[in-house]
Design an enzyme around this catalytic site. Structure first.
Site, mmCIF file in Angstrom:
data_model
loop_
_atom_site.group_PDB
_atom_site.id
_atom_site.type_symbol
_atom_site.label_atom_id
_atom_site.label_comp_id
_atom_site.label_asym_id
_atom_site.label_seq_id
_atom_site.Cartn_x
_atom_site.Cartn_y
_atom_site.Cartn_z
ATOM 1 N N GLY A 232 41.288 32.995 27.567
ATOM 2 C CA GLY A 232 42.724 33.210 27.730
ATOM 3 C C GLY A 232 43.165 33.458 29.156
ATOM 4 O O GLY A 232 44.260 33.965 29.391
ATOM 5 N N GLU A 261 43.611 21.486 35.725
ATOM 6 C CA GLU A 261 42.994 21.258 34.417
ATOM 7 C C GLU A 261 43.983 20.708 33.397
ATOM 8 O O GLU A 261 43.657 19.824 32.614
ATOM 9 C CB GLU A 261 42.395 22.572 33.897
ATOM 10 N N ARG A 401 30.882 32.769 39.229
ATOM 11 C CA ARG A 401 30.065 31.562 39.199
ATOM 12 C C ARG A 401 30.014 30.832 40.545
ATOM 13 O O ARG A 401 31.034 30.652 41.192
ATOM 14 C CB ARG A 401 30.624 30.624 38.132
ATOM 15 N N GLU A 402 28.816 30.475 40.971
ATOM 16 C CA GLU A 402 28.541 29.519 42.046
ATOM 17 C C GLU A 402 28.706 30.011 43.478
ATOM 18 O O GLU A 402 28.335 29.323 44.396
ATOM 19 C CB GLU A 402 29.367 28.234 41.871
ATOM 20 N N GLN A 440 39.046 46.123 44.242
ATOM 21 C CA GLN A 440 40.379 46.194 44.831
ATOM 22 C C GLN A 440 40.238 46.815 46.213
ATOM 23 O O GLN A 440 39.929 47.990 46.354
ATOM 24 C CB GLN A 440 41.345 47.021 43.963
ATOM 25 N N ARG A 441 40.456 45.989 47.220
ATOM 26 C CA ARG A 441 40.203 46.427 48.597
ATOM 27 C C ARG A 441 41.036 47.638 48.980
ATOM 28 O O ARG A 441 40.592 48.490 49.745
ATOM 29 C CB ARG A 441 40.507 45.272 49.554
#
Length: 464
Positions: A232, A261, A401-402, A440-441
């Site tokens: 979602g 997408e 991811r990646e 959260q910086r």
């Protein structure tokens, strides 16, 4: 526009800048002298208005005028009186008085105009001509660079666009700011927080618990929203976009959505059904009455969206440089306050031979640069790897991811996860979801719950 090239520069001061093809660059020596005369007549007020209009010493075509204005700025910043005698003494001390033509030239300039009534006109005229000269120089440099082009067309076009964009934005300051200005901006935020406890300092997310943690999405920040597929995240991001462009209270901001997408029409359908609270499956199955309440709600939502400052770009195979160029163009025509990218891993690499991690890192850095360049929050959707799912645990930053560079570049990382008490077989968004503020910086981290209305693909504040 007045073209006056008869006044030759005095000895010791460099002459006016050369123009390409032997033509004189746009300028008006009279307007420059009239503006300096206004400054000497009513120093503090006119000089402050010049600063607001981004007039700098370099904005003057005649170097003598630039030297005089630079000294006026110095007097203004030191809160010294601004008049001809003080200015002359300052120039004499810095050994510049003879270079600009002596006291006689200052007297000539100061007596050019009897009143400051037209100061606004001359400020605008000097600013306008200065901007034209900057555009000519940048465009001329771009032409020279084209002839010297040696490969990498996407990077080259991005560099040219960045240079032209920086000129047309005509920013007030250099990239390195003296601490005084950032400190004043920070104190304004602190004062707002103290005077009105809990007031947002950024764009509202539309969710009270998230706004309480983040005070809204802040300008120049890159916010990552990460989740596994079908959790979602697009629905939640669209809820954020809707809250920014169509807030229940407060000022709407321009929103630009890059959808790599889904098509623009698919997004519009989802947003319409979500806002109108219409079950999309029933709509597709033709089970809604044609003149019923649902249709009225859809018509009302369509009317609201048609007036909202939301722009959707559904170009596929978009590189980070193309995305940035598109964002600049939209922002130049319709100032933006929020950008959403769905999603990071679908951006095309500028060099397909690069390792995948480097490709994602390049896109991540580019999106962070875009947030700073346009002074807006940029929300970027991202995939999580399968580790947390396999191990049946709450996702963490390492699951992005990646590329580890995503968590480095991001100012805020949000992770959408299944509830802790959900069944192990649960794979898609349930009636509630955990939203984890993993990084959260400039604020705290934490977890909060959201209610998910599956039938209308809409998240709302949590209702137990």
């Amino acid at each position: 526009m007045v073209q006056d090239t008869s006044s030759s520069p005095s000895r010791g001061v460099a002459g006016p800048p050369a123009a390409p093809l032997g033509r004189s660059l746009p300028h008006s020596l009279e307007a420059e002298e009239y503006l300096l005369s206004c400054c000497l007549l009513d120093g503090a007020d006119v000089v402050s208005r010049c600063l607001e209009a981004r007039i700098r010493p370099e904005s003057f075509y005649d170097p003598k005028h630039g030297v005089i204005f630079e000294k006026l700025l110095d007097l203004y910043n030191r809160q010294q009186p601004i008049d001809v005698s003080v200015l002359a003494e300052e120039l004499r001390t810095s050994r510049q008085l003879d270079e600009i033509g002596g006291f006689a030239f200052l007297t000539q300039v100061s007596s050019r105009i009897p009143t400051t009534a037209q100061a606004t006109y001359f400020i605008e005229k000097v600013r306008e001509l200065s901007l034209l000269r900057e555009i000519i120089r940048s465009a001329t440099n771009a032409v020279e660079d084209c002839y010297a082009f040696s490969g990498g067309i996407d990077e080259f076009v991005d560099q040219v666009e960045t240079k032209i964009f920086s000129v047309t934005q005509n920013r007030v300051s250099e990239s390195a700011k003296q601490m005084r200005e950032p400190t004043r901006e920070a104190m304004n935020v602190i004062t707002k927080m103290m005077m009105k406890k809990g007031e947002l300092t950024g764009v509202s997310s539309g969710f009270k618990d998230l706004d309480a943690l983040m005070w809204g999405f802040q300008r120049q920040e890159m916010v990552i929203l990460a989740a596994r597929p079908s959790m979602g995240k697009t629905s939640l991001a669209l809820n954020f976009a809707e809250a920014a462009a169509m807030p229940p209270k407060g000022t709407p901001v321009g929103v630009l959505v890059f959808s790599l997408e889904m098509s623009a029409s698919q997004l519009a359908l989802r947003m319409l059904c979500s806002r109108a609270r219409v079950n999309m499956k029933l709509l597709r199955d033709g089970l809604l009455s044609k003149n019923g309440e649902e249709q009225n709600r859809l018509l009302q939502a369509a009317d609201e969206f048609s007036k909202a400052p939301i722009f959707i770009d559904d170009s596929s195979a978009l590189s980070i440089m193309q995305l940035r160029a598109k964002a600049r163009r939209v922002h130049a025509r319709n100032p933006l306050g929020f950008i959403m990218v769905d999603y990071l891993q679908l951006l095309s690499p500028t060099d397909s031979k690069m390792p995948r991690e480097q490709q994602v890192a390049e896109a991540s850095r580019g999106l962070k640069s875009l947030a700073k360049e346009l002074d807006v929050p940029v929300l970027v959707l991202s995939q999580l790897n399968r580790s947390s799912e396999k191990e049946n645990r709450t996702p963490k930053l390492a699951d992005l991811r990646e590329s580890g560079s995503i968590e480095q570049d991001a100012d805020v990382v949000l992770m959408l996860a299944r509830p802790k008490d959900a069944d192990e077989k649960f794979q898609v968004a349930a009636d509630s979801a955990e939203l984890i503020v993993a990084k959260q910086r400039n604020g705290p981290v934490g977890e909060l719950k959201l209610t998910f209305l599956r039938d209308i693909t809409r998240f709302e504040n949590f209702h137990p």
